[in-house]
Scaffold this active site. Structure first.
Site, PDB file in Angstrom:
ATOM      1  N   GLY A 158       0.834  -1.195   0.000  1.00 33.19           N
ATOM      2  CA  GLY A 158       0.000   0.000   0.000  1.00 33.19           C
ATOM      3  C   GLY A 158       0.864   1.239   0.000  1.00 33.19           C
ATOM      4  O   GLY A 158       1.984   1.235  -0.529  1.00 33.19           O
ATOM      5  N   GLU A 159       0.335   2.314   0.567  1.00 31.85           N
ATOM      6  CA  GLU A 159       1.044   3.598   0.679  1.00 31.85           C
ATOM      7  C   GLU A 159       1.251   4.285  -0.669  1.00 31.85           C
ATOM      8  O   GLU A 159       1.830   5.362  -0.720  1.00 31.85           O
ATOM      9  CB  GLU A 159       2.429   3.434   1.345  1.00 31.85           C
ATOM     10  CG  GLU A 159       2.433   2.766   2.691  1.00 31.85           C
ATOM     11  CD  GLU A 159       3.839   2.568   3.241  1.00 31.85           C
ATOM     12  OE1 GLU A 159       4.818   3.065   2.632  1.00 31.85           O
ATOM     13  OE2 GLU A 159       3.975   1.913   4.287  1.00 31.85           O
TER      14      GLU A 159
END
Length: 350
Positions: A316-317
């Site tokens: 993610g991120e």
């Protein structure tokens, strides 16, 4: 291509691509990327200006129960502090590829000190996390409207500053559960087949997560069905503030003809929602990678998407988007800077 003949922009771009000093098609998918970016921007000389990754962060009421995640809800705020102080993977990749990074507090269950991280942390807090959707709807209609509009505003502000290429990331303990429910409601795939390990659940925890989300799915299925799968109903019932903001952000970025980099499982779930509201939004999207999160491949198949990378990442991120950006940059630069057969005085194949 003979002069004086009216041609479409697509034909002009294809002519430029084909007449670079290389065999036809030798740059593979980079050629397709260059052509698509030119079409999105409406020019034979496309460029990527002030590219940004925007990470939307929010907490989920379900996370406090421990039924769908092994990490405590407090990790959301801790990771956001890691983002704004420069220590996360997304910071490393953004620095490497000269990408701007903005982190948006969409609804974190924490109060950050005002003005402590100017230009790094954007406060659009709708609330201190969504409500526990095992007990009640995740958010109200008003909260949803505010979240959608806030996502649009973040994109509008970056565009006004010169950004024309944007990728979205997310942070929120429990948000793979929201994404799985959204995926199931929209695609019709059984929710158990949409659920993955998220932030590293073991086999026993995964089974509990599946059972929990089946209960949630069944609880709200009558409302979603009665509304004809309406995006607003899905988001109100099981969404997250960060997912709702991303949905609005996709819509605004596509409206502004920005180049959009789609990251992984949760950001693609937000795109599924945005596509329901405006099918043309995917025309501006490049799918960065195939996430290692269970369900993402089926999501991509549903969208007919061809991801650029497959590295088994599931962090993610926005990390997948940051890793894929140089491919878009290379496509634009070869179109703009590579010599043609004519300009280089190189003979073409007979």
């Amino acid at each position: 291509m003979p002069t004086g003949i009216q041609t479409t922009l697509g034909e002009q771009l294809q002519h430029l691509v084909d007449n670079k000093t290389k065999p036809l098609g030798a740059l593979g998918r980079l050629e397709e990327i260059a052509l698509r970016i030119g079409l999105i921007q409406g020019t034979t000389h496309p460029q990527l200006n002030r590219p940004y990754i925007v990470v939307f962060a929010g907490d989920h009421g379900i996370a406090a129960t421990g039924l769908v995640n092994p990490y405590p809800q407090s990790v959301t705020a801790q990771m956001v502090l890691n983002f704004v102080t420069g220590g996360a993977a997304i910071n490393v990749f953004c620095r490497q590829h000269h990408l701007g990074l903005a982190v948006v507090d969409a609804g974190i269950n924490f109060d950050f000190e005002t003005g402590l991280f100017p230009g790094k942390l954007i406060s659009q807090k709708i609330g201190y996390g969504t409500r526990n959707y095992l007990e009640t709807e995740a958010m109200s209609a008003d909260e949803l409207t505010r979240a959608l509009e806030a996502g649009k505003q973040v994109v509008t502000d970056l565009y006004a500053g010169g950004t024309n290429c944007i990728g979205f990331g997310e942070m929120g303990i429990g948000n793979t559960s929201s994404a799985a429910l959204i995926m199931s409601y929209i695609t019709g795939i059984p929710v158990e087949d949409c659920v993955g390990r998220g932030t590293g659940v073991n086999d026993e925890q995964l089974q509990l997560k599946k059972e929990t989300l089946r209960r949630v799915y069944d609880r709200y299925l009558p409302a979603v069905t009665a509304a004809g799968g309406d995006v607003r109903v899905i988001l109100q019932c099981v969404g997250g503030f960060e997912i709702a903001m991303m949905t609005g952000a996709y819509l605004k970025a596509a409206e502004l003809k920005m180049i959009i980099l789609v990251d992984g499982f949760i950001t693609t779930a937000a795109l599924l929602l945005a596509k329901q509201l405006n099918p043309a939004v995917v025309d501006c999207c490049f799918f960065s990678h195939t996430s290692g999160e269970h369900g993402h491949v089926a999501m991509l198949d549903y969208l007919g998407a061809r991801p650029l990378l497959s590295l088994g990442m599931r962090l993610g991120e926005g990390t997948g988007a940051a890793m894929a950006y140089p491919l878009l940059q290379s496509a634009v630069l070869f179109l703009r800077e590579m010599a043609s057969f004519e300009s280089a005085g190189v003979s073409k194949a007979e």
